[in-house]
Design a protein around this motif. Structure first.
Motif, PDB file in Angstrom:
ATOM      1  N   UNK A  21      87.909  30.049  67.702  1.00 24.68           N
ATOM      2  CA  UNK A  21      88.252  29.073  68.737  1.00 24.68           C
ATOM      3  C   UNK A  21      89.198  28.057  68.119  1.00 24.68           C
ATOM      4  N   UNK A  22      90.351  27.762  68.733  1.00 23.47           N
ATOM      5  CA  UNK A  22      90.812  28.292  70.019  1.00 23.47           C
ATOM      6  C   UNK A  22      91.230  29.755  69.922  1.00 23.47           C
ATOM      7  N   UNK A  23      91.454  30.348  71.043  1.00 22.98           N
ATOM      8  CA  UNK A  23      91.790  31.774  71.097  1.00 22.98           C
ATOM      9  C   UNK A  23      93.019  32.067  70.253  1.00 22.98           C
ATOM     10  N   UNK A  24      92.948  33.171  69.542  1.00 19.41           N
ATOM     11  CA  UNK A  24      94.084  33.587  68.727  1.00 19.41           C
ATOM     12  C   UNK A  24      94.063  33.036  67.317  1.00 19.41           C
ATOM     13  N   UNK A  25      93.100  32.181  66.993  1.00 20.52           N
ATOM     14  CA  UNK A  25      93.001  31.649  65.629  1.00 20.52           C
ATOM     15  C   UNK A  25      91.729  32.172  64.988  1.00 20.52           C
ATOM     16  N   UNK A  26      91.707  32.146  63.684  1.00 14.14           N
ATOM     17  CA  UNK A  26      90.528  32.599  62.946  1.00 14.14           C
ATOM     18  C   UNK A  26      90.468  31.853  61.633  1.00 14.14           C
ATOM     19  N   UNK A  27      89.322  31.291  61.314  1.00 11.71           N
ATOM     20  CA  UNK A  27      89.128  30.657  60.005  1.00 11.71           C
ATOM     21  C   UNK A  27      87.662  30.768  59.618  1.00 11.71           C
ATOM     22  N   UNK A  28      87.381  30.825  58.320  1.00  9.13           N
ATOM     23  CA  UNK A  28      86.002  31.044  57.884  1.00  9.13           C
ATOM     24  C   UNK A  28      85.147  29.790  58.021  1.00  9.13           C
ATOM     25  N   UNK A  29      83.922  29.983  58.454  1.00  9.46           N
ATOM     26  CA  UNK A  29      82.934  28.907  58.583  1.00  9.46           C
ATOM     27  C   UNK A  29      81.700  29.296  57.775  1.00  9.46           C
ATOM     28  N   UNK A  30      81.268  28.465  56.816  1.00  5.87           N
ATOM     29  CA  UNK A  30      80.047  28.786  56.076  1.00  5.87           C
ATOM     30  C   UNK A  30      78.813  28.718  56.968  1.00  5.87           C
ATOM     31  N   UNK A  31      77.925  29.671  56.769  1.00  2.00           N
ATOM     32  CA  UNK A  31      76.625  29.652  57.429  1.00  2.00           C
ATOM     33  C   UNK A  31      75.566  29.632  56.332  1.00  2.00           C
ATOM     34  N   UNK A  32      74.836  28.537  56.242  1.00  2.00           N
ATOM     35  CA  UNK A  32      73.768  28.397  55.262  1.00  2.00           C
ATOM     36  C   UNK A  32      72.446  28.647  55.965  1.00  2.00           C
ATOM     37  N   UNK A  33      71.767  29.718  55.574  1.00  2.00           N
ATOM     38  CA  UNK A  33      70.500  30.093  56.192  1.00  2.00           C
ATOM     39  C   UNK A  33      69.363  29.704  55.251  1.00  2.00           C
ATOM     40  N   UNK A  34      68.632  28.668  55.622  1.00  5.99           N
ATOM     41  CA  UNK A  34      67.539  28.155  54.797  1.00  5.99           C
ATOM     42  C   UNK A  34      66.229  28.840  55.159  1.00  5.99           C
ATOM     43  N   UNK A  35      65.301  28.936  54.207  1.00  6.59           N
ATOM     44  CA  UNK A  35      63.980  29.481  54.524  1.00  6.59           C
ATOM     45  C   UNK A  35      63.240  28.573  55.498  1.00  6.59           C
ATOM     46  N   UNK A  36      62.145  29.094  56.058  1.00  5.60           N
ATOM     47  CA  UNK A  36      61.368  28.325  57.018  1.00  5.60           C
ATOM     48  C   UNK A  36      60.355  27.404  56.401  1.00  5.60           C
ATOM     49  N   UNK A  37      59.982  27.618  55.146  1.00  6.49           N
ATOM     50  CA  UNK A  37      59.068  26.697  54.473  1.00  6.49           C
ATOM     51  C   UNK A  37      59.832  25.428  54.095  1.00  6.49           C
ATOM     52  N   UNK A  38      59.291  24.249  54.400  1.00  8.60           N
ATOM     53  CA  UNK A  38      60.100  23.036  54.291  1.00  8.60           C
ATOM     54  C   UNK A  38      60.545  22.672  52.888  1.00  8.60           C
ATOM     55  N   UNK A  39      59.684  22.761  51.866  1.00  3.55           N
ATOM     56  CA  UNK A  39      60.145  22.414  50.524  1.00  3.55           C
ATOM     57  C   UNK A  39      61.138  23.458  50.025  1.00  3.55           C
ATOM     58  N   UNK A  40      60.901  24.721  50.354  1.00  7.02           N
ATOM     59  CA  UNK A  40      61.857  25.762  49.985  1.00  7.02           C
ATOM     60  C   UNK A  40      63.220  25.485  50.609  1.00  7.02           C
ATOM     61  N   UNK A  41      63.216  25.054  51.868  1.00 10.66           N
ATOM     62  CA  UNK A  41      64.477  24.768  52.551  1.00 10.66           C
ATOM     63  C   UNK A  41      65.201  23.591  51.907  1.00 10.66           C
ATOM     64  N   UNK A  42      64.465  22.531  51.568  1.00  8.45           N
ATOM     65  CA  UNK A  42      65.112  21.361  50.966  1.00  8.45           C
ATOM     66  C   UNK A  42      65.581  21.642  49.545  1.00  8.45           C
ATOM     67  N   UNK A  43      64.861  22.489  48.821  1.00 12.91           N
ATOM     68  CA  UNK A  43      65.322  22.886  47.495  1.00 12.91           C
ATOM     69  C   UNK A  43      66.627  23.675  47.604  1.00 12.91           C
ATOM     70  N   UNK A  44      66.678  24.607  48.547  1.00 13.11           N
ATOM     71  CA  UNK A  44      67.902  25.379  48.751  1.00 13.11           C
ATOM     72  C   UNK A  44      69.033  24.487  49.246  1.00 13.11           C
ATOM     73  N   UNK A  45      68.702  23.514  50.087  1.00 11.98           N
ATOM     74  CA  UNK A  45      69.720  22.573  50.567  1.00 11.98           C
ATOM     75  C   UNK A  45      70.298  21.792  49.400  1.00 11.98           C
ATOM     76  N   UNK A  46      69.455  21.436  48.438  1.00 11.75           N
ATOM     77  CA  UNK A  46      69.934  20.662  47.279  1.00 11.75           C
ATOM     78  C   UNK A  46      70.820  21.500  46.373  1.00 11.75           C
TER      79      UNK A  46
END
Length: 458
Positions: A325-350
């Motif tokens: 978006x917009x149409x005709x353009x393309x650029x990479x967007x990072x997707x960070x998928x964190x675990x569902x356990x909260x301390x695990x997620x915050x450790x990975x976020x750090x």
């Protein structure tokens, strides 16, 4: 999936060869930073021409859209670096304070203050504490004290020459740099009233899990949300604007649709849960179904990190998805998928999230610190990130491994650090007591030995 202790962080982290799967924490930081940096360069190219000038007072944390150049010399005049006398030639000098704009003649001196304009003809400045004065028939004579250093009479001594800090046209910061308080000050003293910046870096949050409740007392098999109340603040503290928060249940088609929608909406997407390897972990399934290799930067969807060689946070993922978006353009967007356990997620976020955001905002890579351990610590099976506090701070000393009495730091001004309690992957309490993160290695640690340390970011 949500914060209950489920397969995604309880499964073994060691393969048959006894080595951790996935990159180590420091390698993960490097990969994540490079991912954010790649996305930042693509974003800057896509947004070329869409910058807007912003007043300096409102520009903190924004990203420069173009090179920042000095509009004039800094300083823009020759000035004194000390309180004293501008002098011409060797001592003694006759004080000449009657005509501040007149050229200073040899054998004369003129009173100056720090930052004051240097008169033409001056050979340098002498500090007032190294001089003595006495009246003579022609006025006041200034001489040097016998104990004054010889360097005080060096040509150009205590003079700040025009352009010494920056010459007109010098690049003070390149496009893509975030505007820090010192950089804003430099922009102001070099003549700018506003600066051209890119639109704010934005993030979208995708929170998953059928069992997550946002209010009240959860029933058995349900949990209260641990993410919507904290992750937006973590992102804002890193200078990221939260563009959207989307909550979905455990459904693969809905997950696929939500990820595609959010990638087109924001500069980075952060999800929680669904990164394990069960049939209900749909984030992992969606991110891997079309992903190419991270070694092919020309590919569209790529999986950069499939899992981490550390605990907690082992099932963390980092991917690149194409924004169209917009149409005709393309650029990479990072997707960070964190675990569902909260301390695990915050450790990975750090570890992973902080590095991605640094790269995305144009900041330099983080250099991890080290601190002394307060006590003996046993070897971990895999690098372990744990909340920690200085040994001298309030609270009980936890029992960690064989242990010894807390040891003093190896430097007089340093505290020794030790892990806190309540640091299972599904717990938040330990992080509320921690003042930083220790990285516990896969070897025994002796009290007083320095180990890797990461400060909190809030």
């Amino acid at each position: 999936m949500a914060e209950t202790a489920r397969a995604e962080d309880s499964r073994p982290v060691l393969g048959p060869d006894r080595r951790a799967r996935g990159p180590r924490w420091d390698e993960a930081m490097r990969l994540a930073y490079a991912t954010g940096d790649e996305a930042a360069r693509a974003r800057a190219s896509a947004l070329a021409g869409s910058s807007a000038p912003v007043p300096l007072a409102e520009a903190f944390g924004r990203t420069l859209a173009g090179d920042l150049r000095a509009l004039f010399d800094v300083p823009h005049y020759d000035s004194s670096a000390m309180d004293g006398y501008a002098v011409s030639g060797p001592p003694p000098w006759t004080l000449d304070d009657t005509e501040s704009l007149r050229e200073l003649r040899p054998g004369h001196a003129r009173t100056v203050v720090t930052g004051g304009v240097m008169p033409a003809g001056a050979s340098g400045v002498v500090r007032s504490e190294y001089t003595h004065s006495e009246p003579d028939g022609r006025g006041v004579r200034i001489g040097m004290r016998p104990d004054s250093p010889g360097s005080e009479l060096d040509p150009g001594r205590h003079v700040r020459l025009a352009g010494r800090e920056a010459a007109a046209g010098d690049v003070l910061a390149s496009a893509g740099r975030p505007l820090t308080p010192p950089l804003l000050a430099m922009a102001g003293i070099s003549g700018h009233d506003d600066v051209p910046v890119l639109p704010p870096v934005t993030a979208a949050l995708l929170l998953t899990g059928d069992e997550v409740r946002t209010s009240g007392t959860p029933a058995a098999g349900e949990v209260r949300d641990a993410f919507e109340v904290q992750l937006p603040h973590v992102l804002r503290a890193a200078g990221i604007e939260v563009a959207a928060v989307r909550r979905i249940g455990d459904d693969r088609a809905v997950t696929r649709e939500a990820l595609a929608e959010l990638v087109d909406l924001a500069d980075v997407v952060v999800s929680t849960g669904g990164t394990g390897r069960s049939d209900a972990d749909h984030v992992r399934a969606v991110l891997t179904e079309t992903a190419g290799s991270r070694a092919d930067p020309g590919a569209g969807d790529r999986l950069i990190i499939d899992e981490l060689g550390m605990r907690p946070g082992h099932p963390t993922m980092l991917a690149m998805r194409d924004r169209r978006v917009p149409a005709g353009t393309s650029r990479p967007v990072p997707v960070l998928a964190l675990p569902g356990n909260p301390l695990a997620a915050l450790a990975a976020m750090r570890i992973v999230g902080s590095a991605v955001l640094r790269g995305l905002r144009g900041s330099d890579p983080e250099v991890p610190l080290t601190v002394p351990a307060a006590q003996d610590l046993p070897a971990e099976k895999v690098d372990r990130l744990v909340p920690a506090r200085p040994a001298g701070s309030a609270g009980p000393v936890p029992s960690v491994g064989p242990g010894t009495p807390p040891a003093p730091g190896t430097r007089d001004h340093e505290d020794a650090w030790l892990p806190v309690e309540h640091v299972a992957s599904n717990m938040m309490r330990g992080l509320t007591m921690g003042r930083g993160w220790l990285v516990l290695p896969t070897r025994p640690v002796r009290a007083g030995e320095r180990i890797a340390f990461l400060p909190l970011e809030w």
